[in-house]
Design an enzyme around this catalytic site. Structure first.
Site, PDB file in Angstrom:
ATOM      1  N   ARG A  94       1.690 -38.157 105.112  1.00 15.12           N
ATOM      2  CA  ARG A  94       1.331 -39.117 106.342  1.00 15.12           C
ATOM      3  C   ARG A  94       2.541 -39.862 106.465  1.00 15.12           C
ATOM      4  O   ARG A  94       2.422 -40.548 107.653  1.00 15.12           O
ATOM      5  CB  ARG A  94       0.104 -39.924 105.706  1.00 15.12           C
ATOM      6  CG  ARG A  94      -1.168 -38.950 105.749  1.00 15.12           C
ATOM      7  CD  ARG A  94      -2.122 -40.075 104.957  1.00 15.12           C
ATOM      8  NE  ARG A  94      -2.392 -41.416 105.485  1.00 15.12           N
ATOM      9  CZ  ARG A  94      -3.257 -41.827 106.342  1.00 15.12           C
ATOM     10  NH1 ARG A  94      -4.093 -40.815 107.078  1.00 15.12           N
ATOM     11  NH2 ARG A  94      -3.475 -42.855 106.807  1.00 15.12           N
ATOM     12  N   ARG A 130      12.980 -40.454 107.586  1.00  9.34           N
ATOM     13  CA  ARG A 130      14.065 -40.247 108.674  1.00  9.34           C
ATOM     14  C   ARG A 130      15.437 -40.492 108.154  1.00  9.34           C
ATOM     15  O   ARG A 130      15.454 -41.444 107.316  1.00  9.34           O
ATOM     16  CB  ARG A 130      13.578 -40.814 109.858  1.00  9.34           C
ATOM     17  CG  ARG A 130      12.917 -41.996 110.021  1.00  9.34           C
ATOM     18  CD  ARG A 130      12.594 -42.213 111.551  1.00  9.34           C
ATOM     19  NE  ARG A 130      11.292 -42.337 111.776  1.00  9.34           N
ATOM     20  CZ  ARG A 130      10.367 -43.314 111.689  1.00  9.34           C
ATOM     21  NH1 ARG A 130      10.663 -44.409 111.034  1.00  9.34           N
ATOM     22  NH2 ARG A 130       9.161 -42.927 112.182  1.00  9.34           N
ATOM     23  N   ARG A 149     -12.392 -42.924  96.587  1.00 14.57           N
ATOM     24  CA  ARG A 149     -11.886 -43.999  95.926  1.00 14.57           C
ATOM     25  C   ARG A 149     -12.277 -45.373  96.452  1.00 14.57           C
ATOM     26  O   ARG A 149     -12.350 -45.410  97.776  1.00 14.57           O
ATOM     27  CB  ARG A 149     -10.309 -43.970  96.080  1.00 14.57           C
ATOM     28  CG  ARG A 149      -9.508 -44.617  95.306  1.00 14.57           C
ATOM     29  CD  ARG A 149      -9.255 -44.141  93.755  1.00 14.57           C
ATOM     30  NE  ARG A 149      -8.334 -45.159  92.982  1.00 14.57           N
ATOM     31  CZ  ARG A 149      -8.351 -45.438  91.909  1.00 14.57           C
ATOM     32  NH1 ARG A 149      -9.291 -45.253  91.196  1.00 14.57           N
ATOM     33  NH2 ARG A 149      -7.630 -46.266  91.175  1.00 14.57           N
ATOM     34  N   ARG A 204      -1.277 -53.723  98.022  1.00 15.42           N
ATOM     35  CA  ARG A 204      -0.401 -54.149  99.174  1.00 15.42           C
ATOM     36  C   ARG A 204      -0.932 -55.793  99.404  1.00 15.42           C
ATOM     37  O   ARG A 204      -2.103 -56.065  98.690  1.00 15.42           O
ATOM     38  CB  ARG A 204      -1.076 -53.689 100.467  1.00 15.42           C
ATOM     39  CG  ARG A 204      -0.793 -51.940 100.579  1.00 15.42           C
ATOM     40  CD  ARG A 204      -1.207 -51.691 101.984  1.00 15.42           C
ATOM     41  NE  ARG A 204      -2.413 -50.953 102.024  1.00 15.42           N
ATOM     42  CZ  ARG A 204      -2.848 -50.040 102.706  1.00 15.42           C
ATOM     43  NH1 ARG A 204      -1.893 -49.255 103.390  1.00 15.42           N
ATOM     44  NH2 ARG A 204      -4.015 -49.403 102.598  1.00 15.42           N
ATOM     45  N   GLU A 247      -4.958 -55.953  98.118  1.00 16.31           N
ATOM     46  CA  GLU A 247      -5.843 -54.565  98.064  1.00 16.31           C
ATOM     47  C   GLU A 247      -5.713 -54.119  96.769  1.00 16.31           C
ATOM     48  O   GLU A 247      -4.676 -53.678  96.449  1.00 16.31           O
ATOM     49  CB  GLU A 247      -5.395 -53.846  99.114  1.00 16.31           C
ATOM     50  CG  GLU A 247      -6.143 -52.682  99.308  1.00 16.31           C
ATOM     51  CD  GLU A 247      -5.831 -52.024 100.852  1.00 16.31           C
ATOM     52  OE1 GLU A 247      -5.263 -52.792 101.722  1.00 16.31           O
ATOM     53  OE2 GLU A 247      -5.620 -50.615 100.653  1.00 16.31           O
ATOM     54  N   TYR A 263     -10.356 -37.839 105.604  1.00 18.66           N
ATOM     55  CA  TYR A 263      -9.256 -39.193 105.526  1.00 18.66           C
ATOM     56  C   TYR A 263      -8.813 -39.300 106.967  1.00 18.66           C
ATOM     57  O   TYR A 263      -7.587 -39.093 107.266  1.00 18.66           O
ATOM     58  CB  TYR A 263      -8.401 -38.768 104.657  1.00 18.66           C
ATOM     59  CG  TYR A 263      -7.100 -39.680 104.346  1.00 18.66           C
ATOM     60  CD1 TYR A 263      -7.299 -41.082 104.566  1.00 18.66           C
ATOM     61  CD2 TYR A 263      -6.084 -39.413 103.503  1.00 18.66           C
ATOM     62  CE1 TYR A 263      -6.258 -42.044 104.332  1.00 18.66           C
ATOM     63  CE2 TYR A 263      -5.280 -40.455 103.019  1.00 18.66           C
ATOM     64  CZ  TYR A 263      -5.075 -41.714 103.487  1.00 18.66           C
ATOM     65  OH  TYR A 263      -4.375 -42.629 103.147  1.00 18.66           O
ATOM     66  N   ASP A 265      -7.800 -41.253 110.404  1.00 17.20           N
ATOM     67  CA  ASP A 265      -7.337 -42.571 111.109  1.00 17.20           C
ATOM     68  C   ASP A 265      -8.472 -42.740 112.214  1.00 17.20           C
ATOM     69  O   ASP A 265      -9.112 -42.169 112.823  1.00 17.20           O
ATOM     70  CB  ASP A 265      -6.050 -42.421 111.539  1.00 17.20           C
ATOM     71  CG  ASP A 265      -5.096 -42.685 110.355  1.00 17.20           C
ATOM     72  OD1 ASP A 265      -5.426 -43.556 109.308  1.00 17.20           O
ATOM     73  OD2 ASP A 265      -4.084 -42.088 110.246  1.00 17.20           O
TER      74      ASP A 265
END
Ligand code: FAD
Ligand code: UDP
Length: 367
Positions: free
Chosen positions: A171, A175, A248, A279, A299, A347, A349
């Site tokens: 995900r 680069r 989870r 996070r 979180e 999962y 988005d």
């Protein structure tokens, strides 16, 4: 039958379906066990700041049709997600890019970074990656894996990286340019005024009942509408008769801060295992807010057990194969359609959820 459709779940999937069905003259009752609409994309205003109650939600997509669709219900700002990772007292840019490599190894050029990664990967002798650990190591080498992936991933998922599917780490972009954009997608942003406004618009024309759990009265709900769209847990719908799908869970700790800028970025990841949260979100930075105070959310990942909120499906082989068996049972249902992150056990988005909801609409009503 009092309604054409009973929609279980006022999240993104259920709300899109309700909108499209009412637009076609159908009557819809939408129920949700929570006290608000929106599911996990729910936002709530605190001190003029849109707080993402269930964790950071950044809309991003490369699907033109979905971008055009969602823009009918909101205007998006120009927010670009560029998280920072903290490992001990070291700070790195994410996703893995030249800024990360330069900080990690004190180098300046792409070829220097590529050489270091190539050398680290070569020492490991990994063939075709079989799990998240091998996938991550063969993409970024040992240093990045140890400092920025291993600890974060193991606390996020509660299991060793070796026992996790490789797709999870794919995900993240990687680069060799100085580009901190977390997504490669063509479109990205935060809806001005929050996500809840989108859901409110989608649900106009539907009857909505909150604090209403389908399972408290399942037999009555079966007869209330000609058809049911179910966006809750598919295994629970079938009373776990084939087994339990694993999830989870998360715990969110939100705090109002008496300062105008707590961490200088919307998303800061804590990648070492010792810090219990993954996070810290500072909500005002999603909207370039100038309020004198700030709201942050920590979180904490947590083990899921029956009765807990199922935030992340664990799409490994074992769970996927169990889910396929439930989906086979679902195929024989004439009057029930399953959808969304929990109904499809994917999962997903937000853009994928919208796409899936519109596909379901197509199946129901034709193109
Ligand atoms: P949900 O939002 O889960 O809605 C399902 C609804 O059904 C819930 O409101 C629930 O209360 C209700 N329900 C369930 N069972 C019952 C029942 N028995 N009776 C009544 N009601 C019931 N996506 C992105 O694109 N970008 C991001 O940055 C992003 N960040 C995320 C961060 C976190 C922490 C999480 C958990 C997800 C994130 N996502 C993100 C994914 C996004 O949240 C989902 O794609 C989207 O919310 C799924 O919508 P849904 O309608 O399928 O499910
Ligand atoms: N990840 C990581 N370190 C980070 C951020 C992410 O190792 O600092 C890994 C982790 O395994 C996570 C996955 O990348 O589950 C996907 O991250 P993403 O931010 O897409 O997760 P989500 O927003 O869905 O929680």
């Amino acid at each position: 039958m009092m309604y054409d459709y009973l929609i279980v779940g006022a999240g993104l999937f259920g709300s899109i379906f309700a909108h499209e069905a009412t637009a076609r003259g159908k009557t819809c009752l939408v129920i949700d066990k929570r006290s608000h609409v929106g599911g996990n994309i729910y936002t709530e205003e605190v001190e003029g700041i849109q707080v993402h109650k269930y964790g950071a939600h950044i809309f991003h997509t490369s699907d033109q049709e979905i971008w055009d669709y969602i823009n009918r219900f909101a205007s998006f700002n120009h927010y670009v997600n560029a998280p920072v990772a903290i490992y001990g007292d070291e700070l790195y840019n994410l996703p893995f890019n030249m800024n990360t490599f330069s900080k990690m190894w004190g180098i300046r050029t792409p070829w220097e970074a590529q050489k270091i990664i190539r050398e680290q990967v070569a020492e490991l002798h990994i063939g075709i990656p079989q799990n998240l650990e091998e996938q991550a190591l063969s993409l970024v080498g040992t240093d990045i894996y140890e400092k920025l992936i291993k600890g974060y991933t193991e606390k996020q998922w509660g299991r060793p990286c070796r026992d996790l599917p490789a797709f999870i780490i794919k995900r993240l972009p990687m680069r060799f340019t100085f580009d901190n954009n977390y997504f490669n997608d063509r479109y990205q942003g935060i809806p001005i005024g929050g996500y809840t406004k989108i859901i409110d618009k989608l649900l106009q024309g539907s009857e909505v009942k909150l604090n209403t759990n389908y399972f408290d009265n399942a037999s009555a709900y079966r007869d209330i509408a000609a058809k049911t769209v179910f966006t809750g847990m598919i295994d629970k719908f079938y009373q776990y008769q084939l087994g339990i799908l694993e999830y989870r869970s998360l715990r969110f700790e939100t705090e109002l801060m008496a300062c105008d800028n707590y961490q200088g970025n919307a998303v800061v990841n804590y990648t070492s295992r010792e810090v219990p949260y993954t996070r810290v979100i500072e909500h005002k930075h999603f909207e370039f807010g100038c309020q004198p105070v700030s709201v942050i959310t920590r979180e904490y990942p947590s083990e899921w057990k029956r009765g807990d909120e199922p935030y992340y499906p664990i799409n490994d082989d074992k769970n996927n194969s169990l889910c396929n068996q439930y989906k086979k049972m679902a195929e024989s249902e004439k009057n029930i359609v399953f959808g969304g992150r929990l109904g499809a056990y994917q999962y997903y988005d937000m853009d994928k959820v919208i796409r899936a909801a519109l596909e379901t609409v197509k199946m129901e009503f034709g193109a």
